[in-house]
Design a protein around this motif. Structure first.
Motif, mmCIF file in Angstrom:
data_model
loop_
_atom_site.group_PDB
_atom_site.id
_atom_site.type_symbol
_atom_site.label_atom_id
_atom_site.label_comp_id
_atom_site.label_asym_id
_atom_site.label_seq_id
_atom_site.Cartn_x
_atom_site.Cartn_y
_atom_site.Cartn_z
ATOM 1 N N TYR A 242 0.845 -1.192 0.000
ATOM 2 C CA TYR A 242 0.000 0.000 0.000
ATOM 3 C C TYR A 242 0.877 1.237 0.000
ATOM 4 N N ARG A 243 0.548 2.162 -0.894
ATOM 5 C CA ARG A 243 1.414 3.306 -1.142
ATOM 6 C C ARG A 243 0.761 4.611 -0.686
ATOM 7 N N GLY A 244 1.612 5.545 -0.295
ATOM 8 C CA GLY A 244 1.148 6.868 0.091
ATOM 9 C C GLY A 244 2.254 7.874 -0.135
ATOM 10 N N GLN A 245 2.017 9.099 0.324
ATOM 11 C CA GLN A 245 2.986 10.170 0.146
ATOM 12 C C GLN A 245 2.892 11.141 1.316
ATOM 13 N N CYS A 246 3.896 11.982 1.451
ATOM 14 C CA CYS A 246 3.818 13.077 2.410
ATOM 15 C C CYS A 246 2.710 14.020 1.957
ATOM 16 N N ALA A 247 1.820 14.383 2.874
ATOM 17 C CA ALA A 247 0.660 15.209 2.526
ATOM 18 C C ALA A 247 0.784 16.622 3.082
ATOM 19 N N GLU A 248 1.985 17.039 3.403
ATOM 20 C CA GLU A 248 2.217 18.405 3.908
ATOM 21 C C GLU A 248 3.355 19.016 3.115
ATOM 22 N N LEU A 249 3.147 20.226 2.600
ATOM 23 C CA LEU A 249 4.175 20.882 1.803
ATOM 24 C C LEU A 249 5.387 21.153 2.697
ATOM 25 N N CYS A 250 6.464 20.416 2.481
ATOM 26 C CA CYS A 250 7.587 20.427 3.424
ATOM 27 C C CYS A 250 8.895 20.879 2.789
#
Length: 315
Positions: A242-250
């Protein structure tokens, strides 16, 4: 699962179990609704979203329907004459009371869902997640009543995606695949490996700026904030990746810090964990002992050097 005392309907749970394969686990191109997810809690968020969406659609139909009926049926060109009254106490009570009741019900349901999501008691495993610019660190803390020693690693964008994303690389992002799945900017060098059918507590923080750890299949996302530890839990029911990503502009490479969670059977996870612990406890390789110099024969070492001439007076 319940939400504020309201039980999710049997058909929703059955549908989740029936369709919780890869196509439902990760968002797909053209997908309009939230993913149902694969964890114990993810159907809760899916259900609450659908309830709120249904309420909004019903209100929209009523409001816009009344507006269009008033505009076309009671327009001046058809001889309609406006009423002279400006207030109707009963009507105002009704259209104030009903929205308040709706909001109370939605708040009750959402509060029940959030409290169940925040309850990490009874966790069988703890994983610490730390966000950095621009990678994630995973440290395994606790599993099945025993502390885990020395199992942790950095997880960053995989080499193929990293090479492809470079300016003027000439590489095709569509060629970055794992099997038949396009994984451009969605794959890592080391995934987070976890067991299924296990309540896993995540403690999440950051080492520099605010990040956000988000895997849609788990049904939630949590901010990773420096100096603050947030907690969440999951219990994955279906093995898979299961894949995801950072969801905050960092920062500038925000789009290049994906998340990959690999859920495996308990037996497979136990084997993987044992290998990681053994590798962490293995002594460092002993450097090779430099070869001893070849002994020099005494006769050679004592060979007399030519005597230096003593400068004398020239006659």
């Amino acid at each position: 699962m319940t939400s504020g005392g309201i039980r999710i309907k049997a058909w929703a749970a059955a549908a989740c179990a029936l369709f919780s394969g890869a196509v439902w686990a990760n968002p797909q191109p053209g997908q309009l609704n939230m993913t149902r997810g694969v964890s114990e809690w993810s159907p809760e968020a899916y259900f609450l979203n659908n309830v709120a969406l249904g309420v909004c659609v019903a209100i929209g139909i009523l409001v816009f329907g009344a507006m269009f009926i008033a505009m076309f049926r009671f327009r001046k060109s058809r001889g309609a004459v406006a009423e002279k009254w400006s207030h109707n106490t009963m009507l105002e009570v009704v259209w104030t009371t009903i929205p308040v009741i709706i909001l109370i019900i939605l708040a009750w349901m959402a509060t029940g869902g959030l409290t169940s999501f925040a309850n990490t008691t009874g966790s069988q495993m703890t994983v610490k997640v730390t966000g950095y610019q621009w990678k994630w660190r995973y440290d395994y803390v606790y599993y099945q009543g025993k502390p885990i020693d020395g199992v942790g690693f950095m997880s960053k964008l995989d080499e193929q995606s990293n090479e492809t994303r470079q300016l003027d690389s000439g590489l095709d992002p569509r060629a970055v695949k794992v099997g038949d799945e396009n994984t451009y900017l969605l794959n890592v060098d080391k995934p987070l490996v976890v067991p299924v059918d296990t309540k896993i507590r995540f403690v999440i923080t950051a080492g520099d700026v605010i990040h956000s750890w988000w895997v849609p299949a788990l049904g939630w996302k949590i901010d990773a904030i420096p100096g603050i530890v947030n907690a969440a839990w999951t219990n994955i029911k279906v093995p898979g990746t299961y894949r995801g990503q950072c969801a905050e502009l960092c920062g500038q490479d925000h789009g290049f810090m994906p998340i990959v969670v690999k859920a495996v059977s308990k037996a497979e996870f136990a084997q993987w964990l044992a290998q990681q612990e053994a590798a962490g406890k293995a002594p460092p390789a002993t450097p090779a002992t430099p070869a001893s110099p070849t002994p020099v024969p005494a006769s050679a070492s004592t060979t007399a050097a030519p005597a230096a001439k003593t400068p004398g007076k020239q006659g």
